[in-house]
Write an enzyme that holds these catalytic residues in place. Structure first.
Site, PDB file in Angstrom:
ATOM      1  N   GLY A   1     -30.579  35.447 -84.501  1.00 37.27           N
ATOM      2  CA  GLY A   1     -30.996  36.225 -83.316  1.00 37.27           C
ATOM      3  C   GLY A   1     -29.971  36.905 -82.746  1.00 37.27           C
ATOM      4  O   GLY A   1     -28.661  36.344 -83.033  1.00 37.27           O
TER       5      GLY A   1
ATOM      6  N   GLY B   1     -27.938  36.546 -79.021  1.00 37.89           N
ATOM      7  CA  GLY B   1     -28.028  36.065 -77.770  1.00 37.89           C
ATOM      8  C   GLY B   1     -27.275  36.907 -76.909  1.00 37.89           C
ATOM      9  O   GLY B   1     -26.797  38.030 -77.213  1.00 37.89           O
ATOM     10  N   GLY B   2     -27.413  36.472 -75.492  1.00 36.54           N
ATOM     11  CA  GLY B   2     -26.653  37.210 -74.659  1.00 36.54           C
ATOM     12  C   GLY B   2     -25.143  37.560 -74.731  1.00 36.54           C
ATOM     13  O   GLY B   2     -24.587  38.506 -74.270  1.00 36.54           O
TER      14      GLY B   2
ATOM     15  N   VAL C   1     -26.467  34.541 -83.308  1.00 37.21           N
ATOM     16  CA  VAL C   1     -26.783  33.183 -83.636  1.00 37.21           C
ATOM     17  C   VAL C   1     -27.139  33.162 -84.982  1.00 37.21           C
ATOM     18  O   VAL C   1     -27.672  33.841 -85.714  1.00 37.21           O
ATOM     19  CB  VAL C   1     -27.869  32.715 -82.658  1.00 37.21           C
ATOM     20  CG1 VAL C   1     -28.181  31.220 -82.766  1.00 37.21           C
ATOM     21  CG2 VAL C   1     -27.403  33.062 -81.210  1.00 37.21           C
TER      22      VAL C   1
ATOM     23  N   LYS D   1     -23.578  29.904 -82.576  1.00 37.93           N
ATOM     24  CA  LYS D   1     -23.491  31.031 -81.707  1.00 37.93           C
ATOM     25  C   LYS D   1     -21.761  31.370 -82.056  1.00 37.93           C
ATOM     26  O   LYS D   1     -20.923  30.913 -81.818  1.00 37.93           O
ATOM     27  CB  LYS D   1     -23.433  30.638 -80.482  1.00 37.93           C
ATOM     28  CG  LYS D   1     -25.015  30.391 -80.069  1.00 37.93           C
ATOM     29  CD  LYS D   1     -25.333  30.440 -78.701  1.00 37.93           C
ATOM     30  CE  LYS D   1     -26.772  30.226 -78.159  1.00 37.93           C
ATOM     31  NZ  LYS D   1     -26.973  30.160 -76.980  1.00 37.93           N
TER      32      LYS D   1
ATOM     33  N   ASP E   1     -28.315  33.721 -65.427  1.00 38.96           N
ATOM     34  CA  ASP E   1     -29.299  34.573 -66.100  1.00 38.96           C
ATOM     35  C   ASP E   1     -30.479  33.920 -66.956  1.00 38.96           C
ATOM     36  O   ASP E   1     -30.767  33.963 -68.049  1.00 38.96           O
ATOM     37  CB  ASP E   1     -28.446  35.000 -67.502  1.00 38.96           C
ATOM     38  CG  ASP E   1     -28.902  36.450 -68.012  1.00 38.96           C
ATOM     39  OD1 ASP E   1     -29.765  36.909 -67.631  1.00 38.96           O
ATOM     40  OD2 ASP E   1     -28.448  36.342 -69.430  1.00 38.96           O
TER      41      ASP E   1
END
Ligand SMILES: *[C@@H]1O[C@H](CO)[C@@H](O)[C@H](O)[C@H]1NC(C)=O
Ligand SMILES: *[C@@H]1O[C@H](CO)[C@@H](O)[C@H](O)[C@H]1NC(C)=O
Ligand SMILES: *[C@@H]1O[C@H](CO)[C@@H](O)[C@H](O)[C@H]1NC(C)=O
Ligand SMILES: *[C@@H]1O[C@H](CO)[C@@H](O)[C@H](O)[C@H]1NC(C)=O
Ligand SMILES: *[C@@H]1O[C@H](CO)[C@@H](O)[C@H](O)[C@H]1NC(C)=O
Ligand SMILES: *[C@@H]1O[C@H](CO)[C@@H](O)[C@H](O)[C@H]1NC(C)=O
Ligand SMILES: *[C@@H]1O[C@H](CO)[C@@H](O)[C@H](O)[C@H]1NC(C)=O
Length: 727
Positions: A462, A464-465, A469, A482, A578
């Protein structure tokens, strides 16, 4: 004409001399090697007497007796059974009825033994001093004739191959006495026209002062009749200056014609007082040839040495009395005397590099039955043929060398690069705060190599912000790695401190930071891996699963608890900034954990400004958006939106000034909130709970942040509710 003949003939005696010299050296070097029977003298003066020759009874084979005359100094050796006969005559030429003829008077006869020059069993040869027949004029009609004849014993014969018949004189004809029928035939003839002695040439026996011919193949057995110089029945008009003519059988090319021999009285005899060298073959004669393979050797068989062999010979064979003969030879690679026991010994070929080829690039090794000459190490080929060559020729060496050089350069560059890379790694490590991090206890610092294998597309789970990842596996524990977006979101000098603070945040509802890697330009962070993914995925993912109210409540309570813990940290209050479903992760038992706060601001008391607004606008506190000042109440606002999403399963969106919040407020106004809830949970008494859900209070959204409840309160109430439900 003359010179080429001489130079063509010269090499043979030179070669023979060399061979004889080598044999002599061997004889001296190896005194152990016998040449005759034990107890027998093997020398006369300095001359070797090898068996079958011998001096004393019992020391020679029949026909091979040698007499040693010690009255000479040094002593001289003679062949006991052979002799030279001299017939002396005063003769004159006479003319009768127009034809000339010779008159002889008072022939005198004497004889003596044939003197030996050397004996060689190697070659089955003896060399002797051969006689010279002469005719010398005393006046124009009268002359003295000295005719010498050599008589040889049975096993010895003049070698036809190695000797020649030679005549010397301004007018001489050498008669072939083996063809003694009248008129005699010439063997060779010399005639200097009209006595032009100046036409004679040194070294040339081509018929002008000297003539030469091969020996007749029909030489009578065991005798050579000295070819008589026949006067051509003419007066010797040059008798004052050139009185003599000569005839002889001599070893080929051992007599070299000199014009001086044409002049004076018996000059040639003076040059060779004991005679000219003549080669005699010898063989074992006596009606026996070499025994055939299965034949038994005769009782007195001569080839007694081992490593010797027998060869049929022609010595003593004549058309009149054909007799069998043989000679003995040492086998190849052996030398010595084959006529005595153990007389043939192995040759150490390496001692005679002139005779046995071995390249200077080879190593000579003697062995029985020969020798070896392997090429020196690093070379290939045949040393015996002189073919040793470098295994790698120069060109190949050059190529190998060049390749080697290139290889070294490549390796060096690689090492340099590696070093540079290592330095770079170190630099990153330092820049990313490695030294500071080393002091932290809860955090593990990984090497780049440990993590790099997982940073590939197949492990991508995925975005992430703050970066991609990847799923990894460290020590059988699944982890999420990450990869932060390069530098932009982080002040690198602060990074280490942030990591330390994060690592100190240990709470069951906060995703745990396990470690990091600082050796790369963009630091890698290693977190615990949560199998169920984010709340966002659960609520809105492709395969929506039913989610019970209890589960939702527990997720809400746990998330709130995590956030409350962050807000309540004594020294370093941590604000998330966040909060949203994507940042709430769930483990396999649906325990919620807050994630992704690391790069959100962490606030050390006196540094509340960040200057930059970041985060998901759909969940963002409008107050923060306006003021740019992040407080824990901003997280409260965001959490309220998350709760809304959790119970409605509706995505919060940013457009229309946060439609999710406004549509809820709308529904609330119209007392129709039940429509707003997720159908799945909006049932019966649960509706009541949902309507009075802690954290759902309208104050949470108040623009006056002070009116908003603390995260701690919300968490407290949610936990209580959660607990009461489970009772
Ligand atoms: C034998 O002695 C003579 C005279 O001393 C010499 O000329 C000759 O070379 C010697 N021969 C050998 C084989 O030594
Ligand atoms: C040559 O010498 C012999 C004696 O030696 C003599 O009888 C004869 O007459 C001589 N002949 C001439 C031509 O001088
Ligand atoms: C040889 O010389 C003698 C005396 O000088 C002479 O009588 C005779 O004829 C000569 N013979 C020949 C063949 O010339
Ligand atoms: C031949 O050689 C001898 C001595 O070796 C010499 O006296 C003579 O002049 C030579 N003859 C010629 C034609 O060169
Ligand atoms: C030598 O001659 C004999 C008889 O002629 C023959 O039987 C034998 O095979 C010969 N040996 C060699 C080695 O030629
Ligand atoms: C050579 O012969 C001798 C006697 O004839 C013997 O003692 C010796 O063993 C033999 N050597 C070889 C190698 O056959
Ligand atoms: C000895 O070596 C030369 C070259 O050095 C070669 O031509 C000759 O054939 C060799 N002789 C033997 C017997 O191998």
């Amino acid at each position: 004409m003359a010179t080429p003949l001489r130079s063509r003939l010269l090499p043979l005696p030179v070669l023979l001399l060399v061979l004889a010299g080598a044999a002599a050296i061997v004889g001296e070097q190896d005194e152990q090697q016998p040449i005759t029977h034990p107890g027998c003298p093997d020398k006369c003066g300095n001359m070797s007497i090898p068996f079958p020759f011998g001096l004393m009874p019992g020391c020679f084979r029949e026909g091979f007796q040698v007499t040693c005359d010690h009255s000479f100094d040094p002593p001289r050796a003679f062949l006991a059974g052979s002799s030279i006969t001299l017939n002396e005559a005063d003769s004159w030429a006479a003319a009768l009825l127009g034809a000339s003829y010779l008159e002889y008077s008072y022939p005198k006869t004497s004889w003596w033994l044939v003197e030996v020059m050397d004996l060689s069993v190697d070659r089955s040869e003896a060399r002797a001093h051969g006689p010279i027949t002469s005719r010398c004029s005393t006046n124009v009609t009268h002359f003295k004739l000295k005719e010498k004849t050599m008589t040889l014993e049975g096993p010895l014969a003049v070698s036809e191959a190695l000797n020649a018949v030679v005549g010397v004189g301004w007018s001489v004809s050498v008669m072939d006495s083996s063809r003694s029928t009248y008129p005699s035939t010439f063997a060779c003839r010399s005639e200097l026209a009209a006595g032009h002695l100046e036409h004679a040439r040194n070294g040339s026996c081509a018929g002008q002062g000297c003539c030469e011919a091969a020996l007749s193949s029909k030489t009578v057995y065991s005798t050579v009749n000295g070819a008589a110089p026949e006067v051509n029945a003419e007066n010797n008009t040059l008798w004052r200056t050139s009185p003599c003519s000569y005839a002889m059988v001599v070893e080929k090319s051992r007599y070299s014609f000199s014009t001086a021999d044409l002049y004076g009285y018996e000059v040639l005899l003076g040059r060779f007082p004991r005679g000219v060298p003549v080669v005699l073959d010898f063989a074992i004669v006596g009606d026996a040839a070499c025994p055939g393979k299965d034949q038994r050797p005769p009782p007195d068989y001569a080839c007694v040495s081992n490593n010797s062999y027998c060869a049929n010979a022609t010595v003593g064979q004549s058309s009149y009395a054909p007799r069998l003969s043989y000679v003995c030879k040492c086998s190849e690679h052996y030398k010595g005397n084959p006529y005595i026991a153990d007389g043939c010994r192995d040759i150490d070929e390496c001692q005679f590099p002139d005779l046995y080829n071995c390249s200077s690039k080879g190593i000579c090794i003697n062995r029985l039955n020969g020798y070896d000459c392997p090429c020196k190490p690093g070379m290939k080929g045949d040393g015996k043929l002189g073919h040793c060559a470098e295994k790698f020729p120069l060109v190949a060496k050059a190529i190998v060398g060049t390749i080697g050089c290139v290889f070294v350069i490549v390796v060096m560059s690689f090492l340099l690069l590696l070093r540079k890379e290592k330095n770079k790694t170190k630099e990153f490590y330092k820049k990313n705060g490695g030294p500071t991090l080393e002091k932290a206890k809860n955090i593990k610092v990984f090497k780049e190599d440990e993590l790099k294998p997982y940073l590939k597309d197949s492990n991508f789970i995925g975005k992430g912000g703050f970066g991609a990842v990847y799923k990894g596996n460290l020590g059988n524990e699944p982890v999420a790695i990450k990869k932060t977006i390069s530098g932009s979101l982080l002040e690198n000098e602060q990074f280490a401190n942030e990591v330390i603070i994060q690592s100190q945040v240990i709470h069951k509802n906060i995703v745990r930071l396990i470690g990091c890697c600082l050796e790369v330009d963009t630091p890698l962070l290693v977190y615990e891996f949560l199998s169920k993914g984010s709340l966002h995925d659960i609520l809105h993912g492709n395969d929506k699963k039913p989610l019970s109210l209890d589960t939702r409540l527990s997720i809400a309570a746990e998330s709130a608890d995590g956030l409350a813990y962050m807000h309540s940290k004594a020294n370093t209050k941590i604000l998330h900034g966040d909060v949203k479903p994507a940042n709430i992760l769930l483990d396999d038992r649906f325990v919620a954990k807050i994630a992704d706060f690391g790069i959100s601001r962490l606030i050390v008391r006196d540094k509340q400004h960040t200057g930059k607004v970041i985060g998901d606008m759909s969940y963002m506190d409008p107050v923060y958006l306006q003021s740019g000042l992040l407080t824990e109440k901003s997280d409260v606002y965001s959490f309220r939106v998350v709760l809304l999403e959790l119970i409605s399963r509706k995505k919060a969106t940013h457009c229309d000034n946060n439609s999710l919040v406004s549509s809820f407020l709308e529904a609330d106004k119209r007392e129709k909130v039940s429509d707003f809830f997720d159908n799945e949970i909006a049932i019966g008494e649960d509706l009541e709970i949902l309507q009075s859900l802690p954290g759902m209070a309208i104050e949470c959204l108040s623009l006056d942040v002070d009116k908003r409840p603390d995260m701690t309160d919300i968490a407290h109430h949610l936990l209580l509710l959660n607990k009461s439900r489970k009772l």
